[in-house]
Design a protein around this motif. Structure first.
Motif, PDB file in Angstrom:
ATOM      1  N   ALA A 193       0.832  -1.210   0.000  1.00 39.72           N
ATOM      2  CA  ALA A 193       0.000   0.000   0.000  1.00 39.72           C
ATOM      3  C   ALA A 193       0.860   1.251   0.000  1.00 39.72           C
ATOM      4  CB  ALA A 193      -0.924  -0.008   1.214  1.00 39.72           C
ATOM      5  N   VAL A 194       1.993   1.226   0.723  1.00 40.15           N
ATOM      6  CA  VAL A 194       2.879   2.387   0.774  1.00 40.15           C
ATOM      7  C   VAL A 194       3.527   2.626  -0.584  1.00 40.15           C
ATOM      8  CG1 VAL A 194       5.107   3.182   1.689  1.00 40.15           C
ATOM      9  CG2 VAL A 194       3.317   2.378   3.248  1.00 40.15           C
ATOM     10  N   LYS A 195       3.930   1.571  -1.270  1.00 36.64           N
ATOM     11  CA  LYS A 195       4.523   1.748  -2.606  1.00 36.64           C
ATOM     12  C   LYS A 195       3.514   2.386  -3.555  1.00 36.64           C
ATOM     13  CE  LYS A 195       6.583  -0.672  -6.546  1.00 36.64           C
ATOM     14  NZ  LYS A 195       7.021  -1.985  -7.096  1.00 36.64           N
ATOM     15  N   GLN A 196       2.296   1.902  -3.537  1.00 37.92           N
ATOM     16  CA  GLN A 196       1.273   2.448  -4.423  1.00 37.92           C
ATOM     17  C   GLN A 196       1.026   3.924  -4.137  1.00 37.92           C
ATOM     18  OE1 GLN A 196      -2.278  -0.157  -4.881  1.00 37.92           O
ATOM     19  NE2 GLN A 196      -1.074  -1.753  -3.899  1.00 37.92           N
ATOM     20  N   ALA A 197       0.947   4.268  -2.849  1.00 37.59           N
ATOM     21  CA  ALA A 197       0.717   5.669  -2.470  1.00 37.59           C
ATOM     22  C   ALA A 197       1.912   6.541  -2.856  1.00 37.59           C
ATOM     23  CB  ALA A 197       0.466   5.769  -0.968  1.00 37.59           C
ATOM     24  N   ALA A 198       3.116   6.032  -2.643  1.00 34.93           N
ATOM     25  CA  ALA A 198       4.322   6.800  -2.945  1.00 34.93           C
ATOM     26  C   ALA A 198       4.447   7.087  -4.438  1.00 34.93           C
ATOM     27  CB  ALA A 198       5.555   6.051  -2.444  1.00 34.93           C
ATOM     28  N   LEU A 199       4.164   6.080  -5.251  1.00 40.65           N
ATOM     29  CA  LEU A 199       4.246   6.281  -6.701  1.00 40.65           C
ATOM     30  C   LEU A 199       3.186   7.283  -7.166  1.00 40.65           C
ATOM     31  CD1 LEU A 199       4.898   2.616  -7.927  1.00 40.65           C
ATOM     32  CD2 LEU A 199       6.552   4.489  -7.717  1.00 40.65           C
ATOM     33  N   ALA A 200       2.004   7.227  -6.551  1.00 38.85           N
ATOM     34  CA  ALA A 200       0.950   8.187  -6.902  1.00 38.85           C
ATOM     35  C   ALA A 200       1.360   9.612  -6.539  1.00 38.85           C
ATOM     36  CB  ALA A 200      -0.345   7.811  -6.196  1.00 38.85           C
ATOM     37  N   LEU A 201       2.214   9.739  -5.529  1.00 35.12           N
ATOM     38  CA  LEU A 201       2.699  11.057  -5.098  1.00 35.12           C
ATOM     39  C   LEU A 201       3.979  11.475  -5.825  1.00 35.12           C
ATOM     40  CD1 LEU A 201       2.104  10.533  -1.273  1.00 35.12           C
ATOM     41  CD2 LEU A 201       0.942  12.247  -2.692  1.00 35.12           C
ATOM     42  N   GLY A 202       4.444  10.614  -6.728  1.00 34.25           N
ATOM     43  CA  GLY A 202       5.646  10.930  -7.499  1.00 34.25           C
ATOM     44  C   GLY A 202       6.934  10.798  -6.709  1.00 34.25           C
ATOM     45  N   LEU A 203       6.955   9.949  -5.688  1.00 32.74           N
ATOM     46  CA  LEU A 203       8.130   9.796  -4.843  1.00 32.74           C
ATOM     47  C   LEU A 203       9.006   8.638  -5.314  1.00 32.74           C
ATOM     48  CD1 LEU A 203       6.354  10.171  -1.381  1.00 32.74           C
ATOM     49  CD2 LEU A 203       7.534  11.953  -2.690  1.00 32.74           C
ATOM     50  N   GLN A 204      10.291   8.733  -5.014  1.00 35.38           N
ATOM     51  CA  GLN A 204      11.214   7.655  -5.347  1.00 35.38           C
ATOM     52  C   GLN A 204      11.033   6.520  -4.336  1.00 35.38           C
ATOM     53  OE1 GLN A 204      15.363   8.728  -5.333  1.00 35.38           O
ATOM     54  NE2 GLN A 204      16.053   6.714  -6.021  1.00 35.38           N
ATOM     55  N   VAL A 205      10.980   5.277  -4.832  1.00 36.88           N
ATOM     56  CA  VAL A 205      10.739   4.107  -3.996  1.00 36.88           C
ATOM     57  C   VAL A 205      11.856   3.094  -4.176  1.00 36.88           C
ATOM     58  CG1 VAL A 205       9.164   2.173  -3.535  1.00 36.88           C
ATOM     59  CG2 VAL A 205       8.231   4.409  -4.141  1.00 36.88           C
ATOM     60  N   VAL A 206      12.322   2.519  -3.068  1.00 39.56           N
ATOM     61  CA  VAL A 206      13.244   1.381  -3.126  1.00 39.56           C
ATOM     62  C   VAL A 206      12.657   0.261  -2.282  1.00 39.56           C
ATOM     63  CG1 VAL A 206      15.330   2.714  -3.583  1.00 39.56           C
ATOM     64  CG2 VAL A 206      14.656   2.257  -1.216  1.00 39.56           C
ATOM     65  N   GLN A 207      12.987  -0.981  -2.647  1.00 35.79           N
ATOM     66  CA  GLN A 207      12.434  -2.152  -1.971  1.00 35.79           C
ATOM     67  C   GLN A 207      13.536  -3.177  -1.691  1.00 35.79           C
ATOM     68  OE1 GLN A 207       9.324  -2.292  -5.292  1.00 35.79           O
ATOM     69  NE2 GLN A 207       8.164  -3.141  -3.566  1.00 35.79           N
ATOM     70  N   PRO A 208      14.471  -2.844  -0.832  1.00 36.46           N
ATOM     71  CA  PRO A 208      15.570  -3.778  -0.575  1.00 36.46           C
ATOM     72  C   PRO A 208      15.093  -5.051   0.121  1.00 36.46           C
ATOM     73  CG  PRO A 208      15.646  -1.949   0.967  1.00 36.46           C
ATOM     74  CD  PRO A 208      14.601  -1.599  -0.043  1.00 36.46           C
ATOM     75  N   GLU A 209      15.616  -6.180  -0.307  1.00 33.81           N
ATOM     76  CA  GLU A 209      15.297  -7.451   0.338  1.00 33.81           C
ATOM     77  C   GLU A 209      15.931  -7.518   1.718  1.00 33.81           C
ATOM     78  OE1 GLU A 209      13.038 -10.423   0.611  1.00 33.81           O
ATOM     79  OE2 GLU A 209      13.280  -9.894  -1.501  1.00 33.81           O
TER      80      GLU A 209
END
Length: 310
Positions: free
Chosen positions: A47-63
Motif C-alpha cells: 500500500a505504501v509503494k502504491q501511495a508513494a508512486l501516486a505522489l511521485g516519490l522515489q521508492v526502493v524495496q531492498p530485500e
C-alpha cells in the motif's frame, strides 16, 4: 525536514501523506518487496509503494538492509534529518539508527510501554482494553524500547474489532507524527524513558491464536474474536471438521456446559466458562460458504448437546 520514510501496509499511508501535506520533503520511500498475495497469489505492491508512486516519490524495496552497501550509500548521500518508520516490518540496523540528526522516529500502535511487538492493536482489543492509542518514539536497538516522544489516547468501542481500531488509529497517528516533527524541530520535546517494568508483549499472531478455548469466559472469547480480525479469526471443530465463527456475541446466562451447543429456535448458543454463553450468529464450515445460524441449523441438523472442539 528532509525525510526518508519506511513503511509497508495501509496503516502507514496516512502518515506518509500527512508529512508531505505538512511541507516536509520525503526524499526516499523504503518499503517491502512486492509479494504474492490473495487467492490467485498474484504479485502485489505494498500500500505504501502504491501511495508513494501516486505522489511521485522515489521508492526502493531492498530485500535486506543490514549489510546492504548500495542502500547504505543511498541513505548517506541523502543525509536525512530523520527517518520515519511506520509498520515497515524490518529491524532497523545500527547504522541507520545513527544516521539522521533527529534519529529514527517510529509510530507505534499502542500506548507504550504496553503492547510492545508486532501486533499491538490486535492484542489490545483481544485483551479487552477500553483504551489504546499511538506513541511516537525514537528507535533504539531494542524491540520498541526507545524513548517516547508524544502519545495520543484513543478509546476502543466495546464492539469494535481490530480492523475498526486500525482505521481509527492510522489518521490519529499521522497527525501525531506531524506534531512530533514540528516539536522536534522547535526543540519542544523532552524524550521520556519507558518504564520497562510496565512493558507487556504483543507477539506476532499465529494461526493457533484463533482456536477457541471454551473454558474462557464468553467475554474473553468475544474479545479475542474482535482482536483477531481479519486473521486468525476464531475457529473450533464440529463433527471432526473445522468450524469458523464469523460473527458472535455475548448472550445472557444459560445452563450450558463449556463447549456444548444449545439450539434455541433459530439461535445457536454455546456454553463458556463463567456465567454467560455465546450466540454464534454466523459460521462457516471449512471449504463451504458463510451461513447464518438459522441456515446452518437447517442444513446440518445440529442438535442441542453436541460438543465443539472435538
Amino acid at each position: 525536514m528532509k525525510l526518508v520514510f519506511c513503511g509497508t501496509p495501509e496503516f502507514a499511508v496516512p502518515t506518509l501523506e500527512a508529512v508531505i501535506a505538512a511541507g516536509h520533503e520525503v526524499a526516499l520511500v523504503v518499503t517491502q518487496p512486492d509479494r504474492a498475495a490473495g487467492r490467485g497469489m498474484e504479485v502485489q505492491a505494498s500500500a505504501v509503494k502504491q501511495a508513494a508512486l501516486a505522489l511521485g516519490l522515489q521508492v526502493v524495496q531492498p530485500e535486506k538492509i543490514k549489510n546492504n552497501a548500495e542502500f547504505r550509500t543511498q541513505l548517506e548521500t541523502i543525509r536525512p534529518d530523520a527517518i520515519l518508520v511506520v509498520a515497515y516490518g524490518r529491524i532497523i540496523p545500527q547504522w541507520m539508527l545513527e544516521l539522521p540528526r533527529f534519529g529514527n522516529i517510529n509510530l507505534h500502535g499502542s500506548l507504550l510501554p504496553k503492547y510492545r511487538g508486532a501486533a499491538p492493536i490486535q492484542w489490545a482489543v483481544a485483551n479487552g482494553e477500553l483504551v489504546t492509542g499511538v506513541t511516537t518514539m525514537r528507535l533504539d536497538a531494542g524491540l520498541d524500547t526507545g524513548d517516547m516522544l508524544l502519545a495520543q489516547v484513543v478509546p476502543i468501542g466495546q464492539e469494535e474489532t481490530a480492523v475498526d481500531v486500525y482505521g481509527c488509529l492510522a489518521p490519529v497517528g499521522a497527525e501525531l507524527m506531524v506534531k512530533t516533527l514540528h516539536e522536534l524541530e522547535c526543540g519542544e520535546i523532552v524524550p521520556q524513558k519507558q518504564d520497562h517494568s510496565m512493558a507487556t508483549l504483543a507477539p506476532i499472531l499465529k494461526r493457533e491464536d484463533g482456536w477457541i478455548d471454551f473454558s474462557r469466559t464468553a467475554q474473553q472469547i468475544y474479545d479475542r474474536w474482535r482482536g483477531f480480525q481479519p486473521w486468525p479469526g476464531a475457529h473450533t471443530v464440529l463433527r471432526g471438521k473445522k468450524l469458523i465463527v464469523q460473527r458472535m456475541r455475548v448472550a445472557g446466562s444459560a445452563e450450558c456446559e463449556a463447549g456444548v451447543l444449545k439450539v434455541r429456535g433459530d439461535s445457536l448458543l454455546v456454553g463458556c466458562g463463567g456465567e454467560h454463553v455465546l450466540t454464534l450468529d454466523e459460521v462457516q464450515v471449512e471449504g463451504k460458504r458463510r451461513m447464518s445460524a438459522a441456515e446452518f441449523l437447517r442444513g446440518y441438523q445440529v442438535k442441542s448437546g453436541e460438543r465443539l472442539g472435538l
